[in-house]
Design a protein around this motif. Structure first.
Motif, PDB file in Angstrom:
ATOM      1  N   ARG A 167       0.841  -1.211   0.000  1.00  0.00           N
ATOM      2  CA  ARG A 167       0.000   0.000   0.000  1.00  0.00           C
ATOM      3  C   ARG A 167       0.871   1.254   0.000  1.00  0.00           C
ATOM      4  N   MET A 168       1.940   1.244   0.790  1.00  0.00           N
ATOM      5  CA  MET A 168       2.832   2.407   0.837  1.00  0.00           C
ATOM      6  C   MET A 168       3.549   2.587  -0.502  1.00  0.00           C
ATOM      7  N   THR A 169       3.942   1.475  -1.126  1.00  0.00           N
ATOM      8  CA  THR A 169       4.576   1.550  -2.446  1.00  0.00           C
ATOM      9  C   THR A 169       3.616   2.169  -3.452  1.00  0.00           C
ATOM     10  N   PHE A 170       2.366   1.733  -3.420  1.00  0.00           N
ATOM     11  CA  PHE A 170       1.360   2.276  -4.339  1.00  0.00           C
ATOM     12  C   PHE A 170       1.157   3.766  -4.094  1.00  0.00           C
ATOM     13  N   GLN A 171       1.093   4.178  -2.842  1.00  0.00           N
ATOM     14  CA  GLN A 171       0.908   5.596  -2.533  1.00  0.00           C
ATOM     15  C   GLN A 171       2.090   6.418  -3.050  1.00  0.00           C
ATOM     16  N   ARG A 172       3.305   5.891  -2.883  1.00  0.00           N
ATOM     17  CA  ARG A 172       4.491   6.600  -3.388  1.00  0.00           C
ATOM     18  C   ARG A 172       4.443   6.702  -4.906  1.00  0.00           C
ATOM     19  N   TRP A 173       4.043   5.611  -5.565  1.00  0.00           N
ATOM     20  CA  TRP A 173       3.967   5.629  -7.028  1.00  0.00           C
ATOM     21  C   TRP A 173       2.968   6.678  -7.508  1.00  0.00           C
ATOM     22  N   GLN A 232       2.106   9.435  -5.938  1.00  0.00           N
ATOM     23  CA  GLN A 232       2.523  10.786  -5.587  1.00  0.00           C
ATOM     24  C   GLN A 232       3.753  11.252  -6.355  1.00  0.00           C
ATOM     25  N   ARG A 233       4.572  10.314  -6.812  1.00  0.00           N
ATOM     26  CA  ARG A 233       5.796  10.697  -7.519  1.00  0.00           C
ATOM     27  C   ARG A 233       5.482  11.264  -8.894  1.00  0.00           C
ATOM     28  N   ARG A 234       6.265  12.225  -9.309  1.00  0.00           N
ATOM     29  CA  ARG A 234       6.082  12.809 -10.638  1.00  0.00           C
ATOM     30  C   ARG A 234       6.773  11.976 -11.701  1.00  0.00           C
ATOM     31  N   LYS A 235       7.729  11.134 -11.290  1.00  0.00           N
ATOM     32  CA  LYS A 235       8.497  10.362 -12.260  1.00  0.00           C
ATOM     33  C   LYS A 235       7.954   8.949 -12.465  1.00  0.00           C
ATOM     34  N   THR A 236       6.823   8.644 -11.897  1.00  0.00           N
ATOM     35  CA  THR A 236       6.213   7.340 -12.119  1.00  0.00           C
ATOM     36  C   THR A 236       5.785   7.255 -13.579  1.00  0.00           C
ATOM     37  N   PRO A 237       6.117   6.162 -14.279  1.00  0.00           N
ATOM     38  CA  PRO A 237       5.698   6.036 -15.675  1.00  0.00           C
ATOM     39  C   PRO A 237       4.188   6.207 -15.822  1.00  0.00           C
ATOM     40  N   VAL A 238       3.795   6.785 -16.927  1.00  0.00           N
ATOM     41  CA  VAL A 238       2.400   7.168 -17.149  1.00  0.00           C
ATOM     42  C   VAL A 238       1.443   5.980 -17.039  1.00  0.00           C
ATOM     43  N   ILE A 267       1.620   3.269 -15.221  1.00  0.00           N
ATOM     44  CA  ILE A 267       1.505   2.611 -13.921  1.00  0.00           C
ATOM     45  C   ILE A 267       0.454   3.269 -13.037  1.00  0.00           C
ATOM     46  N   ALA A 268       0.361   4.586 -13.062  1.00  0.00           N
ATOM     47  CA  ALA A 268      -0.545   5.305 -12.174  1.00  0.00           C
ATOM     48  C   ALA A 268      -2.007   4.843 -12.309  1.00  0.00           C
ATOM     49  N   PRO A 269      -2.576   4.728 -13.525  1.00  0.00           N
ATOM     50  CA  PRO A 269      -3.958   4.262 -13.602  1.00  0.00           C
ATOM     51  C   PRO A 269      -4.135   2.826 -13.110  1.00  0.00           C
ATOM     52  N   ARG A 270      -3.123   1.994 -13.302  1.00  0.00           N
ATOM     53  CA  ARG A 270      -3.213   0.601 -12.845  1.00  0.00           C
ATOM     54  C   ARG A 270      -3.271   0.547 -11.323  1.00  0.00           C
TER      55      ARG A 270
END
Length: 133
Positions: A17-23, A25-31, A33-36
């Motif tokens: 859950r914490m990994t998902f929250q970081r992903w 919130q990060r601006r550098k997360t690949p486009v 991944i965020a919707p998944r």
């Protein structure tokens, strides 16, 4: 709520859950991944596939695909699979020769500088390498 419920029960441990929250919130997360990740979190909250798909902007089929991959491989299942990419244009020894050549100064090798070359054919003749044809 409309739409079919998930046949899978989504369980998230605290580190995931914490990994998902970081992903998210990060601006550098690949486009992609965020919707998944957002879809997994919405399904965890009890939303249906249809609602989740509309909310995150994916097709319902894709939401199901990513949930299946999440169940099979965990958080790593939400990442892109490696793709083969374009085959190399040059053989490895040719590429190595070109990189080596690019790292050397032309005037020290007795070659003309790129600005003074008339065309690339004269440059290839100056090289005299069998790798460059």
């Amino acid at each position: 709520m409309r739409g079919r419920r998930s046949a899978w029960t989504i369980t998230l441990d605290s580190p995931t859950r914490m990994t998902f929250q970081r992903w998210l919130q990060r601006r550098k997360t690949p486009v992609g991944i965020a919707p998944r990740v957002h879809a997994i979190l919405l399904l965890k909250q009890g939303h249906s596939y249809v609602q989740t798909a509309k909310r995150v902007g994916l097709a319902e089929y894709h939401v199901r695909k990513w949930v299946k991959r999440f169940h099979e491989r965990g958080a790593a299942g939400l990442l892109e699979k490696p793709r083969p990419g374009r085959p190399p244009v040059f053989a490895p020894e040719v590429a190595l020769h070109l990189v080596k050549l690019a790292c050397e100064r032309p005037d020290q090798k007795g070659l003309s500088t790129p600005e003074s070359r008339e065309n690339s054919q004269s440059f290839v003749q100056q090289l005299g390498s069998p790798l460059c044809v």
